[in-house]
Design an enzyme around this catalytic site. Structure first.
Site, PDB file in Angstrom:
ATOM      1  N   SER A 148       0.842  -1.193   0.000  1.00  0.00           N
ATOM      2  CA  SER A 148       0.000   0.000   0.000  1.00  0.00           C
ATOM      3  C   SER A 148       0.871   1.234   0.000  1.00  0.00           C
ATOM      4  O   SER A 148       2.024   1.201   0.460  1.00  0.00           O
ATOM      5  CB  SER A 148      -0.909   0.019   1.238  1.00  0.00           C
ATOM      6  OG  SER A 148      -1.525   1.268   1.404  1.00  0.00           O
ATOM      7  N   TYR A 161      -1.661  -1.042  10.176  1.00  0.00           N
ATOM      8  CA  TYR A 161      -1.815  -1.243   8.736  1.00  0.00           C
ATOM      9  C   TYR A 161      -0.540  -0.867   7.999  1.00  0.00           C
ATOM     10  O   TYR A 161      -0.034  -1.642   7.172  1.00  0.00           O
ATOM     11  CB  TYR A 161      -2.990  -0.398   8.245  1.00  0.00           C
ATOM     12  CG  TYR A 161      -3.247  -0.478   6.757  1.00  0.00           C
ATOM     13  CD1 TYR A 161      -3.920  -1.564   6.211  1.00  0.00           C
ATOM     14  CD2 TYR A 161      -2.845   0.546   5.905  1.00  0.00           C
ATOM     15  CE1 TYR A 161      -4.167  -1.647   4.849  1.00  0.00           C
ATOM     16  CE2 TYR A 161      -3.084   0.480   4.543  1.00  0.00           C
ATOM     17  CZ  TYR A 161      -3.751  -0.612   4.020  1.00  0.00           C
ATOM     18  OH  TYR A 161      -3.992  -0.681   2.672  1.00  0.00           O
TER      19      TYR A 161
END
Length: 256
Positions: A148, A161
């Site tokens: 990401s 995350y």
């Protein structure tokens, strides 16, 4: 490994029921891969399989839990039982329910931290642990992991995350260097804001799109098909000389 084209090759999409995983599974099926669509939500994985087969492709659904090593092992046994082996793996699964609780390192509940790591780091490690011997036995293979943009930019929230996505980069480089000479390539894609069906259906969608466009050098936000195209390329013979890379696909949000 059949390097002349995808026909007959077997791809496992670990997290392929919806979103980017489903879009990629559909693309791989259209390109002639035999696709194993694995997901915790088996009924939704089955719906993705129905779409692939309705278009003339070959696919099966398999329910599995990325956080459970035994379940991951069963996913790959089902792939070999049905199709004889594995040539390609796309790791895309995540527990998105944790995001709202992924606050900051002072306030985060350690159970949330552990859950993110169990699914998105240990889970990816476990799929690759199962896939790599199968790929070596077939003369090589290709892996793509989902990272990401969060792995490269600081944020005031989502530390679990972001850390998991940065860790996926380290695992990707490890696999590339350890097994590259045995014909296994391992890369990662790092999408920016991508308008999945779930995001587009959110009440705040117009504001989300406006904010995303303000951060990128593109006239539009990303679509699942954009990411699917890149993953399919990296898994294909055309991407044969790309190994150990984390590739941003974000409309120019991160320039490096």
């Amino acid at each position: 490994m059949n390097s002349s084209g995808p026909g007959g090759r077997v791809a496992v999409v670990a997290g392929g029921a919806t979103g980017l995983g489903a879009a990629t599974a559909l693309r791989l099926g259209a390109q002639g891969y035999r696709v194993v669509v694995g997901d915790l939500r088996e009924s939704e994985a089955a719906a993705t399989v129905e779409t692939i087969t309705a278009a003339g492709g070959t696919a099966v659904a398999a329910g599995f839990d990325l956080a459970d090593p035994e379940s991951v092992g069963a996913l790959f046994r089902s792939a070999t039982d049905r199709f004889g082996g594995v040539d390609a793996l796309f790791n895309v699964g995540a527990d998105m329910r944790t995001l709202r609780y992924d606050t900051d390192i002072v306030d985060i509940d350690l159970e949330i931290w552990d859950r993110v790591m169990a699914v998105s780091v240990r889970g990816y490690l476990t799929t690759m642990k199962n896939a790599i011997p199968l790929m070596v036995a077939r003369g090589g293979g290709a892996i793509v992991n989902m990272s990401s943009a969060a792995a490269f930019q600081g944020e005031p929230t989502r530390p679990a995350y972001a850390t998991s996505k940065a860790g996926i980069g380290a695992l990707t480089r490890h696999v590339a260097t350890r097994w590259g000479r045995e014909g296994i390539r391992c890369n990662a894609v790092a999408p920016g804001f991508t308008a999945t069906e779930t995001i587009r259906s959110a009440p705040q969608w117009p504001d989300l799109e406006k904010a995303a466009l303000a951060r990128m050098h593109s006239p539009r936000v990303g679509e699942p098909a954009d990411v699917a195209a890149l993953v399919a390329f990296l898994l294909s013979a055309e991407g044969a000389w790309i190994n150990g890379q984390i590739i941003n696909i974000d409309g120019g949000t991160i320039l490096r």
